[in-house]
Design a protein around this motif. Sequence first.
Motif, PDB file in Angstrom:
ATOM      1  N   GLY A   1     -11.410  -8.707   4.219  1.00  0.00           N
ATOM      2  CA  GLY A   1     -12.165  -9.779   4.867  1.00  0.00           C
ATOM      3  C   GLY A   1     -11.390 -11.082   4.941  1.00  0.00           C
ATOM      4  N   GLU A   2     -10.659 -11.372   3.884  1.00  0.00           N
ATOM      5  CA  GLU A   2      -9.878 -12.620   3.812  1.00  0.00           C
ATOM      6  C   GLU A   2      -8.657 -12.596   4.725  1.00  0.00           C
ATOM      7  OE1 GLU A   2      -7.017 -14.539   0.432  1.00  0.00           O
ATOM      8  OE2 GLU A   2      -8.995 -13.851  -0.238  1.00  0.00           O
ATOM      9  N   THR A   3      -7.942 -11.467   4.735  1.00  0.00           N
ATOM     10  CA  THR A   3      -6.670 -11.400   5.455  1.00  0.00           C
ATOM     11  C   THR A   3      -6.776 -10.847   6.864  1.00  0.00           C
ATOM     12  OG1 THR A   3      -6.137  -9.162   4.676  1.00  0.00           O
ATOM     13  CG2 THR A   3      -5.432 -11.025   3.275  1.00  0.00           C
ATOM     14  N   GLY A   4      -7.818 -10.057   7.126  1.00  0.00           N
ATOM     15  CA  GLY A   4      -7.929  -9.409   8.427  1.00  0.00           C
ATOM     16  C   GLY A   4      -6.942  -8.265   8.592  1.00  0.00           C
ATOM     17  N   SER A   5      -6.406  -7.769   7.468  1.00  0.00           N
ATOM     18  CA  SER A   5      -5.363  -6.748   7.516  1.00  0.00           C
ATOM     19  C   SER A   5      -5.474  -5.803   6.329  1.00  0.00           C
ATOM     20  CB  SER A   5      -3.994  -7.426   7.495  1.00  0.00           C
ATOM     21  OG  SER A   5      -2.965  -6.499   7.239  1.00  0.00           O
ATOM     22  N   ILE A   6      -5.512  -4.503   6.633  1.00  0.00           N
ATOM     23  CA  ILE A   6      -5.509  -3.511   5.556  1.00  0.00           C
ATOM     24  C   ILE A   6      -4.159  -3.531   4.852  1.00  0.00           C
ATOM     25  CG2 ILE A   6      -5.641  -1.038   5.017  1.00  0.00           C
ATOM     26  CD1 ILE A   6      -7.557  -0.816   7.476  1.00  0.00           C
ATOM     27  N   ARG A   7      -3.086  -3.614   5.628  1.00  0.00           N
ATOM     28  CA  ARG A   7      -1.744  -3.613   5.047  1.00  0.00           C
ATOM     29  C   ARG A   7      -1.552  -4.797   4.095  1.00  0.00           C
ATOM     30  NH1 ARG A   7       2.136  -0.583   5.860  1.00  0.00           N
ATOM     31  NH2 ARG A   7       1.405   0.142   7.863  1.00  0.00           N
ATOM     32  N   GLU A   8      -1.931  -5.977   4.524  1.00  0.00           N
ATOM     33  CA  GLU A   8      -1.751  -7.157   3.663  1.00  0.00           C
ATOM     34  C   GLU A   8      -2.644  -7.079   2.427  1.00  0.00           C
ATOM     35  OE1 GLU A   8      -1.832 -12.014   3.756  1.00  0.00           O
ATOM     36  OE2 GLU A   8      -1.692 -10.927   5.649  1.00  0.00           O
ATOM     37  N   ALA A   9      -3.873  -6.611   2.591  1.00  0.00           N
ATOM     38  CA  ALA A   9      -4.773  -6.455   1.447  1.00  0.00           C
ATOM     39  C   ALA A   9      -4.174  -5.473   0.446  1.00  0.00           C
ATOM     40  CB  ALA A   9      -6.147  -5.977   1.915  1.00  0.00           C
ATOM     41  N   ALA A  10      -3.636  -4.358   0.949  1.00  0.00           N
ATOM     42  CA  ALA A  10      -3.019  -3.354   0.075  1.00  0.00           C
ATOM     43  C   ALA A  10      -1.829  -3.951  -0.663  1.00  0.00           C
ATOM     44  CB  ALA A  10      -2.585  -2.140   0.893  1.00  0.00           C
ATOM     45  N   GLU A  11      -0.982  -4.669   0.036  1.00  0.00           N
ATOM     46  CA  GLU A  11       0.196  -5.284  -0.588  1.00  0.00           C
ATOM     47  C   GLU A  11      -0.212  -6.255  -1.688  1.00  0.00           C
ATOM     48  OE1 GLU A  11       2.616  -7.010   2.496  1.00  0.00           O
ATOM     49  OE2 GLU A  11       3.135  -5.040   3.310  1.00  0.00           O
ATOM     50  N   ARG A  12      -1.221  -7.055  -1.435  1.00  0.00           N
ATOM     51  CA  ARG A  12      -1.677  -8.012  -2.444  1.00  0.00           C
ATOM     52  C   ARG A  12      -2.209  -7.319  -3.689  1.00  0.00           C
ATOM     53  NH1 ARG A  12      -4.736 -13.189   0.242  1.00  0.00           N
ATOM     54  NH2 ARG A  12      -3.163 -13.706   1.776  1.00  0.00           N
ATOM     55  N   MET A  13      -2.723  -6.106  -3.505  1.00  0.00           N
ATOM     56  CA  MET A  13      -3.257  -5.350  -4.640  1.00  0.00           C
ATOM     57  C   MET A  13      -2.214  -4.436  -5.261  1.00  0.00           C
ATOM     58  SD  MET A  13      -7.171  -4.469  -3.551  1.00  0.00           S
ATOM     59  CE  MET A  13      -7.540  -3.888  -5.211  1.00  0.00           C
ATOM     60  N   GLY A  14      -1.022  -4.395  -4.677  1.00  0.00           N
ATOM     61  CA  GLY A  14       0.038  -3.551  -5.220  1.00  0.00           C
ATOM     62  C   GLY A  14      -0.200  -2.071  -4.993  1.00  0.00           C
TER      63      GLY A  14
ATOM     64  N   ARG B   1      -1.441  -6.231  18.553  1.00  0.00           N
ATOM     65  CA  ARG B   1      -1.645  -6.569  17.143  1.00  0.00           C
ATOM     66  C   ARG B   1      -3.010  -6.094  16.669  1.00  0.00           C
ATOM     67  NH1 ARG B   1       1.443  -7.900  13.464  1.00  0.00           N
ATOM     68  NH2 ARG B   1      -0.001  -9.370  12.587  1.00  0.00           N
ATOM     69  N   GLY B   2      -2.988  -5.132  15.832  1.00  0.00           N
ATOM     70  CA  GLY B   2      -4.225  -4.588  15.286  1.00  0.00           C
ATOM     71  C   GLY B   2      -4.809  -5.528  14.261  1.00  0.00           C
ATOM     72  N   GLY B   3      -5.768  -5.043  13.575  1.00  0.00           N
ATOM     73  CA  GLY B   3      -6.393  -5.855  12.545  1.00  0.00           C
ATOM     74  C   GLY B   3      -7.565  -5.115  11.963  1.00  0.00           C
ATOM     75  N   ALA B   4      -8.149  -5.693  10.961  1.00  0.00           N
ATOM     76  CA  ALA B   4      -9.306  -5.101  10.309  1.00  0.00           C
ATOM     77  C   ALA B   4     -10.244  -6.214   9.893  1.00  0.00           C
ATOM     78  CB  ALA B   4      -8.870  -4.292   9.087  1.00  0.00           C
ATOM     79  N   GLY B   5     -11.483  -5.876   9.759  1.00  0.00           N
ATOM     80  CA  GLY B   5     -12.450  -6.868   9.328  1.00  0.00           C
ATOM     81  C   GLY B   5     -13.674  -6.206   8.748  1.00  0.00           C
ATOM     82  N   LEU B   6     -14.436  -6.993   8.029  1.00  0.00           N
ATOM     83  CA  LEU B   6     -15.680  -6.500   7.466  1.00  0.00           C
ATOM     84  C   LEU B   6     -16.772  -6.570   8.531  1.00  0.00           C
ATOM     85  CD1 LEU B   6     -15.827  -8.167   3.928  1.00  0.00           C
ATOM     86  CD2 LEU B   6     -14.725  -6.044   4.631  1.00  0.00           C
ATOM     87  N   THR B   7     -17.583  -5.551   8.555  1.00  0.00           N
ATOM     88  CA  THR B   7     -18.760  -5.573   9.408  1.00  0.00           C
ATOM     89  C   THR B   7     -19.843  -6.384   8.697  1.00  0.00           C
ATOM     90  OG1 THR B   7     -19.630  -3.578   8.367  1.00  0.00           O
ATOM     91  CG2 THR B   7     -18.225  -3.273  10.330  1.00  0.00           C
ATOM     92  N   GLN B   8     -20.939  -6.631   9.381  1.00  0.00           N
ATOM     93  CA  GLN B   8     -22.040  -7.344   8.729  1.00  0.00           C
ATOM     94  C   GLN B   8     -22.535  -6.542   7.522  1.00  0.00           C
ATOM     95  OE1 GLN B   8     -25.565  -7.023   8.249  1.00  0.00           O
ATOM     96  NE2 GLN B   8     -25.475  -9.061   7.328  1.00  0.00           N
ATOM     97  N   PRO B   9     -22.713  -5.208   7.640  1.00  0.00           N
ATOM     98  CA  PRO B   9     -23.088  -4.453   6.435  1.00  0.00           C
ATOM     99  C   PRO B   9     -22.020  -4.524   5.340  1.00  0.00           C
ATOM    100  CG  PRO B   9     -23.557  -3.155   8.396  1.00  0.00           C
ATOM    101  CD  PRO B   9     -22.778  -4.369   8.836  1.00  0.00           C
ATOM    102  N   GLY B  10     -20.754  -4.624   5.726  1.00  0.00           N
ATOM    103  CA  GLY B  10     -19.683  -4.751   4.741  1.00  0.00           C
ATOM    104  C   GLY B  10     -19.777  -6.055   3.973  1.00  0.00           C
ATOM    105  N   ARG B  11     -20.042  -7.134   4.686  1.00  0.00           N
ATOM    106  CA  ARG B  11     -20.204  -8.434   4.030  1.00  0.00           C
ATOM    107  C   ARG B  11     -21.423  -8.420   3.105  1.00  0.00           C
ATOM    108  NH1 ARG B  11     -18.531  -9.848   9.130  1.00  0.00           N
ATOM    109  NH2 ARG B  11     -20.646 -10.194   9.872  1.00  0.00           N
ATOM    110  N   LYS B  12     -22.514  -7.794   3.570  1.00  0.00           N
ATOM    111  CA  LYS B  12     -23.742  -7.736   2.779  1.00  0.00           C
ATOM    112  C   LYS B  12     -23.534  -6.875   1.531  1.00  0.00           C
ATOM    113  CE  LYS B  12     -28.073  -8.676   2.102  1.00  0.00           C
ATOM    114  NZ  LYS B  12     -28.508 -10.035   1.810  1.00  0.00           N
TER     115      LYS B  12
END
Length: 107
Positions: free
Chosen positions: A23-36, A67-78
Amino acid sequence: MRVLCGEEIALGPGKADLLGLVGETGSIREAAERMGMSYMRAWTLLQTMNACFREPLVTAARGGKARGGAGLTQPGRKALELYHQIEEESRLAAKTTWAQLRCLLKD
């Protein structure tokens, strides 16, 4: 705290962190990298979450020129909001018992 859907862990601490980072980064790849973790591991965890809920928690568009991307849906945010609320309520309810258990741990 883990939320089960049958035999699957629909949501837990690591998955909640991953959701928050997507949700913060808009990217699965970046989220994965941040989590190692690898992209494939993150993708698999997100697919499991999406399969466990009535509606997907994350949507993703493939990369490329557009440029792809990812995001949370409304149910994801909830779901993420409710998960954090459960964590906080549980922490407050178990405060005394947790303090007693901590006293048994090594320093």
